[in-house]
Design a protein around this motif. Structure first.
Motif, PDB file in Angstrom:
ATOM      1  N   THR A   1     -11.552  38.167  31.108  1.00  0.00           N
ATOM      2  CA  THR A   1     -11.641  38.038  29.648  1.00  0.00           C
ATOM      3  C   THR A   1     -12.999  38.540  29.200  1.00  0.00           C
ATOM      4  O   THR A   1     -14.035  37.943  29.507  1.00  0.00           O
TER       5      THR A   1
ATOM      6  N   GLU B   1      -8.440  40.927  27.110  1.00  0.00           N
ATOM      7  CA  GLU B   1      -8.007  40.390  28.394  1.00  0.00           C
ATOM      8  C   GLU B   1      -7.406  41.506  29.250  1.00  0.00           C
ATOM      9  O   GLU B   1      -6.512  42.219  28.813  1.00  0.00           O
TER      10      GLU B   1
ATOM     11  N   LYS C   1     -15.173  40.974  22.835  1.00  0.00           N
ATOM     12  CA  LYS C   1     -14.919  42.224  22.144  1.00  0.00           C
ATOM     13  C   LYS C   1     -16.239  42.829  21.664  1.00  0.00           C
ATOM     14  O   LYS C   1     -17.138  42.124  21.244  1.00  0.00           O
TER      15      LYS C   1
ATOM     16  N   GLN D   1      -4.682  43.127  26.786  1.00  0.00           N
ATOM     17  CA  GLN D   1      -4.329  42.531  25.500  1.00  0.00           C
ATOM     18  C   GLN D   1      -5.585  42.346  24.667  1.00  0.00           C
ATOM     19  O   GLN D   1      -6.622  41.887  25.182  1.00  0.00           O
TER      20      GLN D   1
ATOM     21  N   SER E   1      -7.384  40.714  21.177  1.00  0.00           N
ATOM     22  CA  SER E   1      -7.345  39.717  20.106  1.00  0.00           C
ATOM     23  C   SER E   1      -8.588  39.927  19.242  1.00  0.00           C
ATOM     24  O   SER E   1      -9.455  40.735  19.580  1.00  0.00           O
ATOM     25  N   PRO E   2      -8.711  39.219  18.111  1.00  0.00           N
ATOM     26  CA  PRO E   2      -9.870  39.447  17.241  1.00  0.00           C
ATOM     27  C   PRO E   2     -11.220  39.225  17.900  1.00  0.00           C
ATOM     28  O   PRO E   2     -12.215  39.821  17.474  1.00  0.00           O
ATOM     29  N   SER E   3     -11.295  38.400  18.941  1.00  0.00           N
ATOM     30  CA  SER E   3     -12.599  38.079  19.519  1.00  0.00           C
ATOM     31  C   SER E   3     -12.751  38.461  20.986  1.00  0.00           C
ATOM     32  O   SER E   3     -13.866  38.464  21.500  1.00  0.00           O
ATOM     33  N   ARG E   4     -11.660  38.779  21.683  1.00  0.00           N
ATOM     34  CA  ARG E   4     -11.781  39.065  23.106  1.00  0.00           C
ATOM     35  C   ARG E   4     -10.725  40.063  23.570  1.00  0.00           C
ATOM     36  O   ARG E   4      -9.720  40.293  22.892  1.00  0.00           O
TER      37      ARG E   4
END
Length: 459
Positions: free
Chosen positions: A450, A384, A453, A377, A379-382
């Protein structure tokens, strides 16, 4: 790269700034308290002095021998006295007024009228004394304008002295706290790097000052140097042992292969040689994993870091392990993002090793018919990565232990493996600044990594 909001929040949480704010607030409180106390003392002193002067003046008029003498004194002094500063009023027994003002009473209270015109004088606070004298009423009053002016004076002192001083002290405290905060942040950042395995990190006191922060920085550097020396020595010994034993064990494996190729071997001996060969292969794999962990902990793979599409890499490994899953009657499911949306910075081979170890662990330690789910998955910062199964899982009290090298759960002793799979995953995660978490899949094990990014990743 931290944003302005993050830097501001970090600054507001810093101990030096809070101490500076506390000192400035304490200074402001003490200054206001001192200024207020001074104002009250001086105001009371002025009031007492004014009251004393009025009593002396009243006593002087009372010393006159007759009402006519009092009237003459009042009239003479009133001629040269401004009623807005001082009021002199004498109402004789026969209703005649003398002085520079008349005291008039109405439903709203007492008022001051000009004499002899009878017009209202400007209202203002007065301190007044009255006395009955020769059948008439004598009033002497002084304006309290000086005391009111004193209040304005202290207000000006507050505006022109205390507030600017407080503002300057606050600005100075902010500057000093920022400088101290940078030094504390340097110590904190170094400790963070040491915690994540970068034992070469140092504070390196560049402030050029000898103070408590410099002493702490020096002690941290000494501790880090000692720890780095000890760990390097231990790693070197471990690597040397693994390297030195790997070669003779491989030779043993070669000799066992040669022995199996000999003609006319008894079936029982051939079986024993096969089992010895398998054990030797497992020992070689264990030492190979130990050498790989030592190499990763040395940090050298970071030189080969580049953007890696974790979603595409996971898809490849899911496809590779599907035949093995079918053979063992397992099922592999995947939930992966589109191409180019889950970019991390890392070494592709090591990230592939993570996926391989996690999938193999799930295949090895779950019963037939279990499902294994691989998901990525973004997201804008990481990013997973999760690998979950519905097998027996790992007890909560054992989740830290299974990350140790060569540690195996009791129920895993009968399965193949060397107890280094999750250890290797943990080391690779640390190298990539990823957070590794072992949780429950209700039922089963859920492993989540995690990753930050990549800075040049899209989105």
């Amino acid at each position: 790269m931290t944003t302005f909001k993050e830097r501001t929040q970090a600054l507001l949480r810093s101990t030096p700034l809070r101490l500076a704010l506390a000192l400035v607030l304490l200074f402001a409180f003490v200054s206001l308290l001192s200024l207020g106390a001074s104002y009250l003392v001086i105001r009371d002193s002025f009031s007492k002095t004014m009251e004393t002067d009025l009593r002396q003046d009243l006593a002087g008029f009372q010393a006159a021998p007759s009402a006519g003498a009092v009237a003459q004194l009042i009239a003479a002094e009133a001629a040269v006295t401004d009623p807005e500063r001082r009021i002199l009023s004498y109402l004789t027994a026969d209703g005649k007024y003398y002085g520079n003002a008349m005291i008039a009473r109405s439903s709203e209270g007492f008022g001051v009228l000009s004499f002899p015109d009878g017009e209202n004088l400007p209202e203002g606070p007065y301190l007044a004394l009255t006395a009955n004298l020769y059948g008439g009423q004598l009033t002497v009053a002084n304006s309290r304008s000086q005391i009111e002016d004193l209040e304005e004076l202290f207000l000006y002192i507050l505006l022109l002295s205390v507030l600017p001083t407080t503002a300057i002290a606050l600005a100075a405290g902010l500057i000093i706290s920022r400088r101290s905060g940078r030094r504390i942040e340097a110590v904190g950042q170094t400790l963070k790097q040491l915690t994540h395995g970068d034992l070469s990190a140092r504070v390196k006191n560049t402030a050029g000052r000898e103070d408590d922060l410099s002493s702490i920085a020096e002690q941290v550097d000494r501790m880090a140097a000692a720890q780095q020396s000890s760990v390097n020595a231990l790693r070197q010994v471990s690597a040397d042992i693994a390297h030195d034993l790997k070669t003779p064990i491989q030779r043993v494996a070669v000799l066992l292969n040669r022995a199996r190729e000999l003609p006319n071997l008894p079936d029982k001996l051939e079986t024993i040689l096969d089992e010895a060969g398998q054990e030797t292969t497992g020992i070689v794999a264990t030492f190979q994993s130990l050498l790989q962990i030592a190499q990763i902990e040395g940090g050298s793979p970071k030189n080969r870091f580049q953007p890696v599409d974790l979603g595409a890499l996971a898809a490849t490994f899911v496809e590779v392990y599907e035949p093995s899953a079918d053979e063992s009657n397992h099922r592999i499911e995947s939930d992966l993002p589109g191409q180019g949306t889950a970019i991390v910075s890392g070494e592709k081979g090591l990230l592939g090793q993570v996926l391989a170890n996690l999938i193999e662990n799930a295949l090895r330690h779950t019963p037939t018919g279990s499902a294994i789910r691989v998901a990525v998955q973004a997201s804008p910062s990481r990013i997973e990565l999760t690998v979950a199964d519905n097998g027996p899982g790992i007890p909560v009290e054992e989740r830290e232990n299974v990350l140790r090298r060569l540690y195996r759960l009791e129920r895993s002793r009968t399965t193949s493996g060397n107890g280094l799979g999750l250890s290797l995953v943990s080391v690779i995660a640390d190298l990539h600044d990823a957070k590794l978490e072992l949780g429950s899949n209700n039922p089963g094990l859920l492993v989540k990594l995690t990753f930050p990014k990549a800075s040049n990743a899209p989105g």
